[in-house]
Enzyme design. Structure first.
Site, short mmCIF file in Angstrom:
data_model
loop_
_atom_site.label_atom_id
_atom_site.label_comp_id
_atom_site.label_asym_id
_atom_site.label_seq_id
_atom_site.Cartn_x
_atom_site.Cartn_y
_atom_site.Cartn_z
CG ASP A 9 -20.65 -55.63 2.95
OD1 ASP A 9 -19.45 -55.41 3.16
OD2 ASP A 9 -21.32 -56.42 3.65
CB SER A 10 -18.42 -59.35 1.69
OG SER A 10 -18.62 -58.91 3.02
CB CYS A 72 -16.83 -54.69 1.86
SG CYS A 72 -15.93 -56.13 2.42
CD GLU A 151 -23.18 -62.45 8.66
OE1 GLU A 151 -23.68 -63.53 8.29
OE2 GLU A 151 -22.48 -61.73 7.93
CB CYS A 183 -15.14 -55.21 10.53
SG CYS A 183 -16.14 -56.60 9.96
CG HIS A 185 -20.41 -58.12 10.35
ND1 HIS A 185 -20.01 -57.81 9.07
CD2 HIS A 185 -21.26 -59.18 10.25
CE1 HIS A 185 -20.60 -58.66 8.23
NE2 HIS A 185 -21.36 -59.49 8.92
N1 DGL Z 1 -17.90 -56.77 5.15
C1 DGL Z 1 -16.66 -57.32 5.69
C2 DGL Z 1 -15.74 -56.17 6.10
O1 DGL Z 1 -16.17 -55.10 6.45
C3 DGL Z 1 -16.92 -58.26 6.84
C4 DGL Z 1 -17.53 -59.57 6.44
C5 DGL Z 1 -16.63 -60.35 5.49
O2 DGL Z 1 -15.57 -60.84 5.93
O3 DGL Z 1 -16.99 -60.45 4.35
O4 DGL Z 1 -14.56 -56.35 6.09
#
Ligand code: DGL
Length: 272
Positions: A9-10, A72, A151, A183, A185
């Site tokens: 993931d990012s 992600c 976050e 997403c 989050h």
């Molecule tokens: N993990 C990213 C997503 O699911 C969210 C956080 C980011 O923008 O990196 O798109």
């Protein structure tokens, strides 16, 4: 096959997907990579997200993973399909499982999708939904503020309800009966989103759907870890890697994963 699964993931958000994987595939060994040093991906260009995703995948491949889950949404939306073909293992993203679940769920044919700017601009969810049923109506909306709110632990604050109501009003107005949380989050804000959308709208957790899809894929390809069939179940080995100092990741991880992490290792992702 007793090689690990790779999840990337990012950053920390993918732990909401890892959490579902740990529940559905408890006996699998997992290597998790969070690109903390370069997070977020959501506001970035397609070109950069593809470059970062290619490096994330290359790092996991070095660990001899047998299967990769791109947790992600932004990377799944714009990059994964362009990279997966270069390798001889299966890789799945979160878009298709989330989209399929929404198609199954909707009764009135109106589906909402919320995600980062990159995910929404890519139109990936709508594309997969329309491949299954072109008659369905899809309403997509970027909600970038949800990422920092989750976050920062702004889970039950009045400000979060205000922002959520403001963001989701247009989706409410068009009468969707199903909303994809597109997403990593957003599951942390699920209760707020559910409250604003009302009880006639079903929320789809793409991460949970992806964990189910990963289970099916591993069974189909005969790749399940033998620990999965032992009774009582044996918990797999889980290793966490990040591309920045691990302190922040470890702090936020507890909230995203529901448990603390034993150890997180820092790596240099630019080498890949
Ligand atoms: N993990 C990213 C997503 O699911 C969210 C956080 C980011 O923008 O990196 O798109």
């Amino acid at each position: 096959m007793n090689k690990p699964i790779g999840i990337f993931d990012s950053g920390v958000g993918g732990l909401t997907v890892a959490k579902e994987v740990f529940e559905i595939l408890p006996g699998e060994d997992v290597i998790y990579f969070g690109d903390e040093g370069r997070t977020p991906y959501g506001p970035r260009s397609e070109e950069i997200i593809i470059q970062f995703t290619a490096q994330d995948v290359a790092f996991l491949m070095e660990h001899q993973v047998k299967f990769i889950i791109c947790a992600c949404n932004s990377a799944s939306a714009v990059a994964l399909d362009k990279i997966a073909g270069n390798y001889n293992i299966e890789m799945i993203g979160v878009i298709k499982p989330g989209a399929r679940a929404a198609v199954k769920q909707t009764k009135n044919g109106r589906i909402g999708v919320i995600g980062t700017q990159a995910t929404i601009a890519s139109n990936s969810y709508a594309r997969v939904i329309h491949e299954i049923d072109p008659k369905l109506k899809v309403f997509s909306l970027a909600c970038p503020l949800f990422v920092p709110l989750a976050e920062e632990g702004y889970i039950d604050k009045e400000a979060t309800y205000l922002i959520t109501r403001d963001y989701l009003q247009t989706i409410l107005d068009v009468g969707v009966d199903t909303l994809i949380m597109g997403c990593t989050h957003y599951p942390l804000l699920e209760h707020v989103i559910a409250d604003v959308m009302g009880d006639k709208v079903t929320l789809i957790n793409s991460g949970r759907e992806t964990a189910h899809a990963a289970f099916s894929a591993l069974v189909e390809s005969g790749l399940l870890n033998s620990k999965m069939s032992q009774s009582p179940p044996v918990i797999g080995e889980r290793k966490f890697f990040v591309s920045d100092v691990p302190d922040r990741f470890a702090n936020v991880a507890a909230r995203f994963l529901g448990t603390t992490l034993d150890q997180t290792t820092r790596i240099d992702i630019t080498k890949y």
